[in-house]
Write a protein that holds these residues in place. Sequence first.
Motif, PDB file in Angstrom:
ATOM      1  N   PRO A  44      33.158  28.447  27.981  1.00 52.32           N
ATOM      2  CA  PRO A  44      34.629  29.523  27.795  1.00 52.32           C
ATOM      3  C   PRO A  44      33.898  30.564  27.419  1.00 52.32           C
ATOM      4  CG  PRO A  44      33.185  27.293  26.034  1.00 52.32           C
ATOM      5  CD  PRO A  44      32.430  27.020  27.308  1.00 52.32           C
ATOM      6  N   ASN A  45      32.298  31.317  27.844  1.00 48.50           N
ATOM      7  CA  ASN A  45      32.340  32.120  27.583  1.00 48.50           C
ATOM      8  C   ASN A  45      32.312  33.482  29.092  1.00 48.50           C
ATOM      9  OD1 ASN A  45      30.260  30.878  28.820  1.00 48.50           O
ATOM     10  ND2 ASN A  45      28.666  31.876  28.309  1.00 48.50           N
ATOM     11  N   VAL A  46      33.303  32.978  29.823  1.00 47.09           N
ATOM     12  CA  VAL A  46      33.363  33.314  31.685  1.00 47.09           C
ATOM     13  C   VAL A  46      34.463  33.471  31.822  1.00 47.09           C
ATOM     14  CG1 VAL A  46      31.887  32.782  34.089  1.00 47.09           C
ATOM     15  CG2 VAL A  46      30.892  31.300  31.838  1.00 47.09           C
ATOM     16  N   PRO A  47      35.186  34.479  32.122  1.00 46.32           N
ATOM     17  CA  PRO A  47      36.343  34.633  32.387  1.00 46.32           C
ATOM     18  C   PRO A  47      36.728  33.709  33.970  1.00 46.32           C
ATOM     19  CG  PRO A  47      34.774  36.477  31.845  1.00 46.32           C
ATOM     20  CD  PRO A  47      34.265  35.465  31.824  1.00 46.32           C
ATOM     21  N   PHE A  48      37.591  33.002  33.636  1.00 43.38           N
ATOM     22  CA  PHE A  48      38.366  32.109  35.330  1.00 43.38           C
ATOM     23  C   PHE A  48      40.367  32.160  35.341  1.00 43.38           C
ATOM     24  CE2 PHE A  48      40.260  28.119  36.224  1.00 43.38           C
ATOM     25  CZ  PHE A  48      39.527  27.809  37.693  1.00 43.38           C
ATOM     26  N   GLY A  49      40.056  32.439  36.606  1.00 41.55           N
ATOM     27  CA  GLY A  49      41.281  32.777  37.154  1.00 41.55           C
ATOM     28  C   GLY A  49      41.077  33.349  38.563  1.00 41.55           C
ATOM     29  N   GLY A  50      42.875  33.378  38.983  1.00 44.75           N
ATOM     30  CA  GLY A  50      43.002  33.344  40.271  1.00 44.75           C
ATOM     31  C   GLY A  50      42.956  34.163  40.616  1.00 44.75           C
ATOM     32  N   VAL A  51      42.633  34.758  42.619  1.00 42.56           N
ATOM     33  CA  VAL A  51      43.582  35.199  42.856  1.00 42.56           C
ATOM     34  C   VAL A  51      44.478  35.109  44.102  1.00 42.56           C
ATOM     35  CG1 VAL A  51      41.170  37.160  42.819  1.00 42.56           C
ATOM     36  CG2 VAL A  51      41.773  36.225  44.839  1.00 42.56           C
ATOM     37  N   LYS A  52      45.173  36.301  43.924  1.00 45.15           N
ATOM     38  CA  LYS A  52      45.818  36.422  45.842  1.00 45.15           C
ATOM     39  C   LYS A  52      47.074  34.805  44.345  1.00 45.15           C
ATOM     40  CE  LYS A  52      43.548  34.691  49.276  1.00 45.15           C
ATOM     41  NZ  LYS A  52      43.424  34.303  50.825  1.00 45.15           N
ATOM     42  N   CYS A  53      48.242  33.990  45.266  1.00 45.91           N
ATOM     43  CA  CYS A  53      48.503  33.319  44.427  1.00 45.91           C
ATOM     44  C   CYS A  53      48.180  32.150  43.806  1.00 45.91           C
ATOM     45  CB  CYS A  53      49.681  32.602  45.894  1.00 45.91           C
ATOM     46  SG  CYS A  53      50.998  33.323  46.953  1.00 45.91           S
ATOM     47  N   SER A  54      46.960  32.407  43.885  1.00 47.61           N
ATOM     48  CA  SER A  54      46.712  31.735  42.639  1.00 47.61           C
ATOM     49  C   SER A  54      46.465  31.723  40.925  1.00 47.61           C
ATOM     50  CB  SER A  54      45.152  30.929  43.184  1.00 47.61           C
ATOM     51  OG  SER A  54      44.607  29.931  43.888  1.00 47.61           O
ATOM     52  N   GLY A  55      47.386  33.253  40.902  1.00 44.48           N
ATOM     53  CA  GLY A  55      47.108  33.730  39.141  1.00 44.48           C
ATOM     54  C   GLY A  55      47.424  34.663  38.906  1.00 44.48           C
ATOM     55  N   ILE A  56      47.778  35.305  37.993  1.00 41.17           N
ATOM     56  CA  ILE A  56      47.851  36.698  37.480  1.00 41.17           C
ATOM     57  C   ILE A  56      47.406  35.991  35.770  1.00 41.17           C
ATOM     58  CG2 ILE A  56      49.108  38.541  36.943  1.00 41.17           C
ATOM     59  CD1 ILE A  56      50.844  37.805  38.615  1.00 41.17           C
ATOM     60  N   GLY A  57      45.966  37.012  35.567  1.00 44.19           N
ATOM     61  CA  GLY A  57      45.539  37.167  34.275  1.00 44.19           C
ATOM     62  C   GLY A  57      43.686  36.322  34.739  1.00 44.19           C
ATOM     63  N   VAL A  58      42.950  36.276  33.501  1.00 46.80           N
ATOM     64  CA  VAL A  58      42.271  35.071  33.264  1.00 46.80           C
ATOM     65  C   VAL A  58      42.435  34.539  31.971  1.00 46.80           C
ATOM     66  CG1 VAL A  58      40.338  36.789  35.040  1.00 46.80           C
ATOM     67  CG2 VAL A  58      40.862  37.019  32.472  1.00 46.80           C
ATOM     68  N   GLU A  59      41.898  33.380  31.966  1.00 52.08           N
ATOM     69  CA  GLU A  59      41.657  32.928  30.499  1.00 52.08           C
ATOM     70  C   GLU A  59      39.710  32.852  29.658  1.00 52.08           C
ATOM     71  OE1 GLU A  59      44.352  29.940  30.332  1.00 52.08           O
ATOM     72  OE2 GLU A  59      44.164  29.223  32.390  1.00 52.08           O
ATOM     73  N   PHE A  60      39.429  32.432  28.836  1.00 47.10           N
ATOM     74  CA  PHE A  60      38.177  32.164  28.908  1.00 47.10           C
ATOM     75  C   PHE A  60      37.540  33.792  28.181  1.00 47.10           C
ATOM     76  CE2 PHE A  60      38.063  28.373  31.984  1.00 47.10           C
ATOM     77  CZ  PHE A  60      38.909  27.859  30.834  1.00 47.10           C
ATOM     78  N   ALA A  61      36.725  33.433  27.735  1.00 49.73           N
ATOM     79  CA  ALA A  61      35.564  34.415  27.950  1.00 49.73           C
ATOM     80  C   ALA A  61      36.829  35.518  26.389  1.00 49.73           C
ATOM     81  CB  ALA A  61      34.811  35.115  27.874  1.00 49.73           C
ATOM     82  N   GLU A  62      36.235  36.528  26.097  1.00 47.37           N
ATOM     83  CA  GLU A  62      36.879  37.994  25.887  1.00 47.37           C
ATOM     84  C   GLU A  62      38.033  38.429  26.835  1.00 47.37           C
ATOM     85  OE1 GLU A  62      34.827  41.686  24.585  1.00 47.37           O
ATOM     86  OE2 GLU A  62      33.721  40.447  22.618  1.00 47.37           O
ATOM     87  N   GLU A  63      38.062  38.636  27.836  1.00 44.40           N
ATOM     88  CA  GLU A  63      38.569  39.329  29.073  1.00 44.40           C
ATOM     89  C   GLU A  63      40.013  38.034  28.962  1.00 44.40           C
ATOM     90  OE1 GLU A  63      35.228  38.746  29.534  1.00 44.40           O
ATOM     91  OE2 GLU A  63      34.965  40.619  30.132  1.00 44.40           O
ATOM     92  N   GLY A  64      39.554  36.808  28.463  1.00 43.56           N
ATOM     93  CA  GLY A  64      40.789  36.362  28.053  1.00 43.56           C
ATOM     94  C   GLY A  64      41.847  36.327  26.849  1.00 43.56           C
ATOM     95  N   LEU A  65      40.784  36.555  26.092  1.00 44.98           N
ATOM     96  CA  LEU A  65      41.387  37.086  24.658  1.00 44.98           C
ATOM     97  C   LEU A  65      42.646  38.080  24.557  1.00 44.98           C
ATOM     98  CD1 LEU A  65      41.166  35.609  21.860  1.00 44.98           C
ATOM     99  CD2 LEU A  65      39.824  37.058  21.258  1.00 44.98           C
ATOM    100  N   HIS A  66      41.502  38.873  25.743  1.00 42.38           N
ATOM    101  CA  HIS A  66      43.110  40.748  26.271  1.00 42.38           C
ATOM    102  C   HIS A  66      44.146  40.227  26.548  1.00 42.38           C
ATOM    103  CE1 HIS A  66      38.842  42.543  25.593  1.00 42.38           C
ATOM    104  NE2 HIS A  66      39.124  42.503  24.830  1.00 42.38           N
ATOM    105  N   GLU A  67      43.920  39.200  26.931  1.00 38.28           N
ATOM    106  CA  GLU A  67      45.828  38.785  27.178  1.00 38.28           C
ATOM    107  C   GLU A  67      46.766  38.379  26.790  1.00 38.28           C
ATOM    108  OE1 GLU A  67      46.188  37.833  31.107  1.00 38.28           O
ATOM    109  OE2 GLU A  67      44.651  38.713  31.347  1.00 38.28           O
TER     110      GLU A  67
END
Length: 471
Positions: free
Chosen positions: A436-459
């Motif tokens: 939960p404290n490590v941002p997670f997300g995809g690049v290219k067609c695997s996604g837009i944005g990240v989840e988890f951590a402060e970066e995820g909250l910012h979304e």
Amino acid sequence: MSDYGLIINGKKVFSNNTFSVINPANERVVAECPIASKEQLNEAVSAAAIAFKTWSAESDNIKAEACGNISAAITEHAEELAHLLTLEQGKPLNGAGSRFELGGAAGWAGYTSTLSLPVKTIQDDDNARILQTRKPIGVVGSILPWNWPLMIGVWHVLPAIRSGNTVVMKPSPYTPLSTLRMAEIMNECLPPGVLNCVAGEDELGQWMTEHPDIQKIIFTGSIPTGKRVMSSSSATLKRLTLELGGNDAGIVLDDVDPATVAPGIIEGAFLNNGQTCAALKRLYVHESVHDELCEKLTEVANAVPMGDGLNEDNLQGPIQNKMQYDKVVGLYEDAKANGGKVLCGGNIPDEPGYFMPYTLMTNVTDGMRIVDEEQFGPLLPIIKYSDINDVLEKANGLETGLGGSVWSSDIERASDIASKLECGTAWVNQHGPIAPNVPFGGVKCSGIGVEFAEEGLHEYTTIQVVNVTKV
Ligand code: NAD
């Protein structure tokens, strides 16, 4: 009529219109799921919009406390939810199954309660005071998949409410019951309207993406649906977080000890029966260790007991639904017809339930469907290679870019190669761990944005600058 209800404005609401939820272990009906009408979706969105006015203005402490209480409530009801999850999703109670998922859901909820959104001072001097704040967006629509429904439900909902938004969530039609029940439990910790849950078929998701009073969509699911979500959200310019499919490559270098890495590779490939977005889905093995590693992987894969997940001994359940089962079996048959060699598994039981044992195939190459397509099931292609540059090109050659891994006894060499993978998370000597404290997300067609951590909250926020001149 069903015992399960939609959750709208803090109340359980029923529908005369239902569909049957199927247990993939025996193909019997678990229960009927209510289908939300368009009017009920509108009621849920309007309850969320009204609740937003007060919830967004609540103190930070109140929001953090609610997230902590939700974590405790999930823990309290974990056994009930785990049984329901196994019944409709198929994953075993034990191992990395339903109990594990509920532990993760509670853990993520608890961690989210500790996150915060401090005001940032950009300038504060004799000339000006410029402050940057992060404000909640409004009503968030959460659209869920069927693989980790409760954990991903928490990933969507908790940061949304922690940062002051209100939510309308929609589970996958394959696994709606445990989410409806979890939303009911979460509602005991929240004012009415902050979290609503509607269920139905795919068209309900489409209505959400078109709804003028939903300001953001968080979507986890397949790439084709993600593209549809993006397209239909454009008319109302919704904020989007898209967590989509992957076809993660794992690259095994020439210096590994096969017996050491085999258990981690099997775990990374077959977590949740391979039905994990960032599972290892293509394994590239250097020719010098290929045969020995295949032997070790086969030993590990063959040792996993498969059957109905309610049986406490089983560690592998069925594939979650018939559509996915047919897809995985189709990829297996296609690989076999094109010269693929079956190392283990493949022998599909001829009885009710969507079971397929862990299946390893070698003598396969890029260009074959089993390698190029996300299989999302207990089927792993093993591709022999000799040149690392060639294999990096292949690993990066698809439209997906979620995760990837490199396996070696030299972690510096492996880390260097891992950094060349085009993906959101590159692991070394492991594949799949998230936190939960490590941002997670995809690049290219695997996604837009990240989840988890402060970066995820910012979304779940937009930036507001308050710029005061002092001259
Ligand atoms: P899916 O795309 O079929 O469905 C996901 C959700 O979208 C469901 O709730 C469905 O009802 C809804 N939906 C369908 N059509 C819609 C539309 N037109 N508009 C809005 N909503 C619509 O995906 P799935 O089969 O449930 O999940 C499997 C896929 O999800 C895999 O590709 C997997 O890799 C991916 N996944 C990604 C992550 C990640 O974090 N990147 C996590 C889990 C799963």
